[in-house]
Design an enzyme around this catalytic site. Structure first.
Site, PDB file in Angstrom:
ATOM      1  N   ASP A  95       5.020  -7.199   8.406  1.00 13.00           N
ATOM      2  CA  ASP A  95       4.023  -5.675   8.430  1.00 13.00           C
ATOM      3  C   ASP A  95       3.159  -6.304   9.693  1.00 13.00           C
ATOM      4  O   ASP A  95       2.428  -7.116   9.519  1.00 13.00           O
ATOM      5  CB  ASP A  95       3.128  -5.709   7.312  1.00 13.00           C
ATOM      6  CG  ASP A  95       2.843  -4.128   6.881  1.00 13.00           C
ATOM      7  OD1 ASP A  95       3.354  -3.429   7.468  1.00 13.00           O
ATOM      8  OD2 ASP A  95       2.344  -4.148   5.696  1.00 13.00           O
ATOM      9  N   GLU A 149       4.058   6.640   1.195  1.00 15.16           N
ATOM     10  CA  GLU A 149       3.010   6.330   0.260  1.00 15.16           C
ATOM     11  C   GLU A 149       2.314   7.238  -0.065  1.00 15.16           C
ATOM     12  O   GLU A 149       1.498   8.013   0.450  1.00 15.16           O
ATOM     13  CB  GLU A 149       2.155   4.895   0.734  1.00 15.16           C
ATOM     14  CG  GLU A 149       1.249   4.578   0.057  1.00 15.16           C
ATOM     15  CD  GLU A 149       0.608   3.111   0.129  1.00 15.16           C
ATOM     16  OE1 GLU A 149       1.077   2.557   0.972  1.00 15.16           O
ATOM     17  OE2 GLU A 149      -0.279   2.565  -0.392  1.00 15.16           O
ATOM     18  N   ASP A 167       0.983  -6.240   4.593  1.00 21.61           N
ATOM     19  CA  ASP A 167      -0.471  -6.666   4.881  1.00 21.61           C
ATOM     20  C   ASP A 167      -1.378  -6.393   3.687  1.00 21.61           C
ATOM     21  O   ASP A 167      -2.583  -7.001   3.844  1.00 21.61           O
ATOM     22  CB  ASP A 167      -0.949  -5.855   6.360  1.00 21.61           C
ATOM     23  CG  ASP A 167      -0.893  -4.462   6.087  1.00 21.61           C
ATOM     24  OD1 ASP A 167      -0.613  -3.756   4.904  1.00 21.61           O
ATOM     25  OD2 ASP A 167      -1.530  -3.675   7.008  1.00 21.61           O
ATOM     26  N   SER A 168      -0.703  -5.981   2.840  1.00 23.17           N
ATOM     27  CA  SER A 168      -1.454  -6.082   1.334  1.00 23.17           C
ATOM     28  C   SER A 168      -1.709  -7.390   0.813  1.00 23.17           C
ATOM     29  O   SER A 168      -2.579  -7.802   0.114  1.00 23.17           O
ATOM     30  CB  SER A 168      -0.717  -5.477   0.294  1.00 23.17           C
ATOM     31  OG  SER A 168       0.595  -5.833   0.126  1.00 23.17           O
ATOM     32  N   LYS A 174       7.234  -3.455  10.356  1.00 23.70           N
ATOM     33  CA  LYS A 174       6.763  -2.289   9.957  1.00 23.70           C
ATOM     34  C   LYS A 174       5.439  -1.999  10.577  1.00 23.70           C
ATOM     35  O   LYS A 174       4.689  -2.802  10.614  1.00 23.70           O
ATOM     36  CB  LYS A 174       6.635  -2.248   8.258  1.00 23.70           C
ATOM     37  CG  LYS A 174       6.035  -1.088   7.763  1.00 23.70           C
ATOM     38  CD  LYS A 174       6.278  -0.825   6.039  1.00 23.70           C
ATOM     39  CE  LYS A 174       5.031  -1.479   5.443  1.00 23.70           C
ATOM     40  NZ  LYS A 174       3.535  -0.798   5.908  1.00 23.70           N
TER      41      LYS A 174
HETATM   42  O1  KIV Z   1       1.212  -3.822   2.654  1.00 26.24           O
HETATM   43  C1  KIV Z   1       2.250  -3.311   1.714  1.00 26.24           C
HETATM   44  O2  KIV Z   1       2.236  -4.318   0.696  1.00 26.24           O
HETATM   45  C2  KIV Z   1       2.802  -2.185   2.156  1.00 26.24           C
HETATM   46  C3  KIV Z   1       3.462  -1.775   0.917  1.00 26.24           C
HETATM   47  C4  KIV Z   1       2.701  -0.805   0.048  1.00 26.24           C
HETATM   48  C5  KIV Z   1       4.637  -0.587   1.264  1.00 26.24           C
HETATM   49  O3  KIV Z   1       2.550  -1.553   3.051  1.00 26.24           O
END
Ligand code: KIV
Length: 303
Positions: free
Chosen positions: A98, A197, A59-60, A128
């Site tokens: 995610d 993290e 979700d980044s 995730k």
């Molecule tokens: O959203 C994302 O990119 C993440 C990673 C930093 C593990 O959760």
């Protein structure tokens, strides 16, 4: 072998598809796991060609590709579109989607429904979710519905405000013990791997002998079973503030800006297009066209 005979180079070995069992085996053998985020077809193709083990449609994406100020606003629909595009660029790595903020926390029913959409509509292999606490029950419910779950503890950006901002976690013994407990609870709920993290290496060192599923670190020191970085961070595509744990392996943004600026200059100076960028017409057709237009006759068009 006759003189001059050539030995053709061996074709690149076809990589086996990465499964949950592959990841468990890598942990058992002490082989580090490489994970990267990807959010679309070209970034997924890059991850595939680079031979990573796991691709996360994180979700980044909210910040790196959609321009939101945090990961909180991104919707399920937006994430599904990105995940489906990444799926089309991948064959070998395990694809993890995610679950965005607000799509799984309220109930097990929400959690299972959203996870099913990532598998069914976007073709993800796993999902995730973030945090311990109530997320442990959500993880258990999704696993019970037959969908593999990756946990995420330490700095959990979806709830960064409650954690006091985007800052490392587990710097007091009490908070570190909570992070360790969260990871162990997610493992007990059936998660196949846990992202750690932004926690001190000491915390990872304490956790590792107690955790039997792979731990994938991002700012969690070298002891984790694998490491993950955000695609735009590691390639230098994202221009914003980078966390301490980011290592830049390329300066892709600079190369992209230089390329687009060179194109714009060429256009303005009439250096582009050159003859080789154009299409030609047979001279007799060209002459006929000029006569037709000059005579004011209608040019025959199909249909
Ligand atoms: O959203 C994302 O990119 C993440 C990673 C930093 C593990 O959760």
């Amino acid at each position: 072998m006759s003189a001059g005979a050539r030995i053709s180079p061996a074709p690149p070995a076809k990589r086996a598809t990465i499964t949950l069992a592959t990841l468990a085996e890598k942990k058992a053998l002490g082989e580090p796991i490489a994970m990267v985020t990807a959010y679309d077809y070209p970034s997924a193709q890059v991850a595939e060609a680079a031979g990573v083990d796991v691709v996360l449609v994180g979700d980044s994406a909210a910040m790196t590709v959609l321009g939101y100020p945090s990961t909180v606003p991104v919707s399920v629909e937006e994430m599904l579109m990105l995940a489906a595009a990444a799926r089309r660029g991948l064959t070998t790595p395990l694809l993890v989607g995610d679950l965005p903020f607000g799509s799984y926390e309220a109930s097990d029913v929400d959690a299972v429904r959203t996870a099913q959409r990532f598998v069914k509509e976007a073709g993800c292999d796993a999902v995730k979710l973030e945090r311990g606490g109530s997320s442990v029950e959500r993880a258990r419910a999704i696993v019970a519905a037959g969908i593999p779950v990756m946990g995420h503890v330490g700095l959990t950006p979806q709830t960064a405000t409650a954690l006091g901002g985007y800052r490392s976690q587990g710097r007091t013994a009490e908070r570190a013990a909570e992070v360790v407990d969260d990871a162990l609870a997610l493992e007990a709920a059936g998660c196949f791997a846990i992202v750690l993290e932004a926690i001190p290496s000491d915390v990872t060192d304490v956790l590792m002998p107690r955790l039997s599923v792979p731990a994938i670190g991002i700012g969690a020191g070298p002891a984790a079973d694998g490491q993950v970085l955000v695609f735009h961070d590691l390639l230098g595509i994202f221009d914003g503030h980078a966390a301490r744990f980011v290592k830049r392996y390329a300066k892709v943004r600079e190369a992209m800006v230089a390329g687009v600026a060179a194109f714009a200059d060429d256009v303005r100076l009439r250096r582009y297009p050159e003859p080789e960028h154009g299409y030609t017409m047979a001279p007799d057709e060209s002459a006929r066209l000029r006569r037709l237009v000059a005579d004011g006759e209608a040019v025959a068009r199909p249909g």
